[in-house]
Design an enzyme around this catalytic site. Sequence first.
Site, mmCIF file in Angstrom:
data_model
loop_
_atom_site.group_PDB
_atom_site.id
_atom_site.type_symbol
_atom_site.label_atom_id
_atom_site.label_comp_id
_atom_site.label_asym_id
_atom_site.label_seq_id
_atom_site.Cartn_x
_atom_site.Cartn_y
_atom_site.Cartn_z
ATOM 1 C CD GLU A 22 -5.992 0.232 2.275
ATOM 2 O OE1 GLU A 22 -5.960 -0.891 2.766
ATOM 3 O OE2 GLU A 22 -6.568 0.473 1.204
ATOM 4 C CB SER A 47 -9.329 -2.295 3.724
ATOM 5 O OG SER A 47 -9.755 -3.495 3.149
ATOM 6 N NE ARG A 76 -4.011 -1.982 0.245
ATOM 7 C CZ ARG A 76 -3.912 -3.252 -0.207
ATOM 8 N NH1 ARG A 76 -2.837 -3.647 -0.862
ATOM 9 N NH2 ARG A 76 -4.909 -4.099 -0.030
HETATM 10 C C1 LIG Z 1 -15.489 -1.144 -1.823
HETATM 11 C C2 LIG Z 1 -14.005 -0.827 -1.942
HETATM 12 C C3 LIG Z 1 -13.100 -1.856 -2.068
HETATM 13 C C4 LIG Z 1 -11.725 -1.591 -2.185
HETATM 14 N N1 LIG Z 1 -10.850 -2.633 -2.296
HETATM 15 C C5 LIG Z 1 -9.534 -2.391 -2.421
HETATM 16 C C6 LIG Z 1 -8.604 -3.479 -2.561
HETATM 17 O O1 LIG Z 1 -8.998 -4.649 -2.584
HETATM 18 N N2 LIG Z 1 -7.297 -3.195 -2.668
HETATM 19 C C7 LIG Z 1 -6.837 -1.904 -2.679
HETATM 20 O O2 LIG Z 1 -5.619 -1.715 -2.788
HETATM 21 N N3 LIG Z 1 -7.683 -0.849 -2.552
HETATM 22 C C8 LIG Z 1 -9.015 -1.061 -2.423
HETATM 23 N N4 LIG Z 1 -9.877 -0.009 -2.286
HETATM 24 C C9 LIG Z 1 -9.352 1.363 -2.256
HETATM 25 C C10 LIG Z 1 -9.422 2.107 -3.631
HETATM 26 O O3 LIG Z 1 -10.273 1.442 -4.508
HETATM 27 C C11 LIG Z 1 -8.048 2.231 -4.284
HETATM 28 O O4 LIG Z 1 -7.162 2.923 -3.434
HETATM 29 C C12 LIG Z 1 -8.115 2.982 -5.619
HETATM 30 O O5 LIG Z 1 -6.886 2.872 -6.285
HETATM 31 C C13 LIG Z 1 -8.482 4.448 -5.470
HETATM 32 O O6 LIG Z 1 -8.719 4.959 -6.769
HETATM 33 P P1 LIG Z 1 -9.565 6.265 -7.013
HETATM 34 O O7 LIG Z 1 -9.485 6.590 -8.463
HETATM 35 O O8 LIG Z 1 -10.924 6.103 -6.464
HETATM 36 O O9 LIG Z 1 -8.738 7.323 -6.158
HETATM 37 P P2 LIG Z 1 -9.331 8.612 -5.399
HETATM 38 O O10 LIG Z 1 -10.023 8.177 -4.162
HETATM 39 O O11 LIG Z 1 -10.098 9.454 -6.346
HETATM 40 O O12 LIG Z 1 -7.991 9.360 -5.004
HETATM 41 C C14 LIG Z 1 -7.124 8.833 -4.023
HETATM 42 C C15 LIG Z 1 -5.910 9.765 -3.887
HETATM 43 O O13 LIG Z 1 -5.159 9.734 -5.097
HETATM 44 C C16 LIG Z 1 -5.050 11.039 -5.688
HETATM 45 N N5 LIG Z 1 -5.155 10.859 -7.142
HETATM 46 C C17 LIG Z 1 -6.196 10.329 -7.833
HETATM 47 N N6 LIG Z 1 -5.886 10.259 -9.142
HETATM 48 C C18 LIG Z 1 -4.625 10.745 -9.278
HETATM 49 C C19 LIG Z 1 -3.750 10.924 -10.395
HETATM 50 N N7 LIG Z 1 -4.096 10.591 -11.647
HETATM 51 N N8 LIG Z 1 -2.509 11.446 -10.161
HETATM 52 C C20 LIG Z 1 -2.130 11.784 -8.905
HETATM 53 N N9 LIG Z 1 -2.927 11.647 -7.819
HETATM 54 C C21 LIG Z 1 -4.158 11.130 -8.008
HETATM 55 C C22 LIG Z 1 -6.202 11.839 -5.085
HETATM 56 O O14 LIG Z 1 -5.906 13.226 -5.044
HETATM 57 C C23 LIG Z 1 -6.301 11.219 -3.691
HETATM 58 O O15 LIG Z 1 -5.330 11.787 -2.826
HETATM 59 C C24 LIG Z 1 -11.263 -0.245 -2.178
HETATM 60 C C25 LIG Z 1 -12.192 0.812 -2.061
HETATM 61 C C26 LIG Z 1 -13.558 0.528 -1.947
HETATM 62 C C27 LIG Z 1 -14.545 1.645 -1.846
#
Ligand SMILES: Cc1cc2nc3c(=O)[nH]c(=O)nc-3n(C[C@H](O)[C@H](O)[C@H](O)COP(=O)(O)OP(=O)(O)OC[C@H]3O[C@@H](n4cnc5c(N)ncnc54)[C@H](O)[C@@H]3O)c2cc1C
Length: 368
Positions: A353, A257, A187
């Site tokens: 996380e 998580s 992570r």
């Molecule tokens: C139901 C559920 C299940 C999940 N399961 C997992 C799992 O199994 N494993 C896991 O690792 N994670 C899991 N996650 C967490 C999440 O899905 C991941 O961390 C995912 O990669 C976040 O992507 P996002 O586009 O939604 O990021 P966001 O929430 O939109 O952004 C997260 C951070 O990244 C930054 N950011 C976003 N895009 C960019 C970019 N292009 N460049 C620079 N910074 C950026 C944002 O400013 C913010 O600080 C889960 C979440 C949920 C809700």
Amino acid sequence: MNLSVNTFYELSEIQYSFIARKFISMPVLEQSLKPFNTLQIEHSCTHLLHAKSKEELTQYCLELYRSEKPFMLLGGGSNIVLTDDFQGTVIRVESKGVLKTEDQDFYYLDVQAGENWHELVESSLLMSIQGLENLALIPGTVGASPIQNIGAYGVELKDVCDWVEYLDLASGELIRLNAVDCDFSYRESIFKKALKSKAVITAVGFKIRKLWLPVLTYGPLKAFDKETVTAKQVFDCICQLRNEKLPDPTVLGNAGSFFKNPVIAKAQFMKLKEEFEHAVGFTINDEEVKVAAGWLIDNLGLKGYTVGGASVHEEQALVLVNLGKATGSDVVQLAKHIIGSVKHAYDIKLEVEPRIIGANGEKELLDD
Ligand SMILES: Cc1cc2nc3c(=O)[nH]c(=O)nc-3n(C[C@H](O)[C@H](O)[C@H](O)COP(=O)(O)OP(=O)(O)OC[C@H]3O[C@@H](n4cnc5c(N)ncnc54)[C@H](O)[C@@H]3O)c2cc1C
């Protein structure tokens, strides 16, 4: 305006003045971010921009960065907790495009940051590319996937990542970083450390071996025969498991998580086992064990524990849910209570996380 020369995304004066007029003098319009975060917290930002291409993404970010206007990036909003109205511009990353190439041994995918992660996994299978299936149903965008090196069921992004392309805000250049230089670990990545707040991820490259080796190390996956199993079967099994285990964020707001699984010394884990024989941990190496944070919380009877509108999920102790009207502050206070309880009971420090986002951008949980 001091525009640097020889940068990949240098703006012409005409482009610049167009963008400047568009964003600097934009009237303040409160934009709700509730539809754009999976915890479904009701907070807003001052402006919301949708970057539909790499060019728009780089132009918007450079413009705001150079004019010293506060901005933040948003993908699927599945890894954030909003604790206040953000006083600045939110740029939603919506750039699309997948380019596939191959050689004798590997498939290569060049994927734009705004692609949806799960759709990429699905479409890779349709292209007969096997290797992403264990990462099915992780919400969010491809651009955010390297930031915390997403992982599930024995596979992490680092196992399939070839390179990450990012916009270096200070120089305005697009830089391609090889996976080995991304400093990936559990992570974690360079994008949460040395490049934090300095880089906008614009595209991710994948290198996937044609000779498929299924990863069947977790739970029900162990029941498959590695000689006959197909990637589609693994994909279907993981989708089913996740649908059973995790609440659907469109129904019950959550950010997946909420805590990392803490890594502790083997000796400390043995002591924990002496006291709690059912403690769950995975050996990482000769000296360290990764403890299941969900077990630590569940064992304290915290399932269903509620602060305001935020609660520990009744079935999955690692997930904090929005019962309907939770504020970001409710979620943070609940997280702090859990961290305090776990520290008190086991002397183990839990780390969150998701990223905590306040009025002026990202902040630490303890700042709230
Ligand atoms: C139901 C559920 C299940 C999940 N399961 C997992 C799992 O199994 N494993 C896991 O690792 N994670 C899991 N996650 C967490 C999440 O899905 C991941 O961390 C995912 O990669 C976040 O992507 P996002 O586009 O939604 O990021 P966001 O929430 O939109 O952004 C997260 C951070 O990244 C930054 N950011 C976003 N895009 C960019 C970019 N292009 N460049 C620079 N910074 C950026 C944002 O400013 C913010 O600080 C889960 C979440 C949920 C809700």
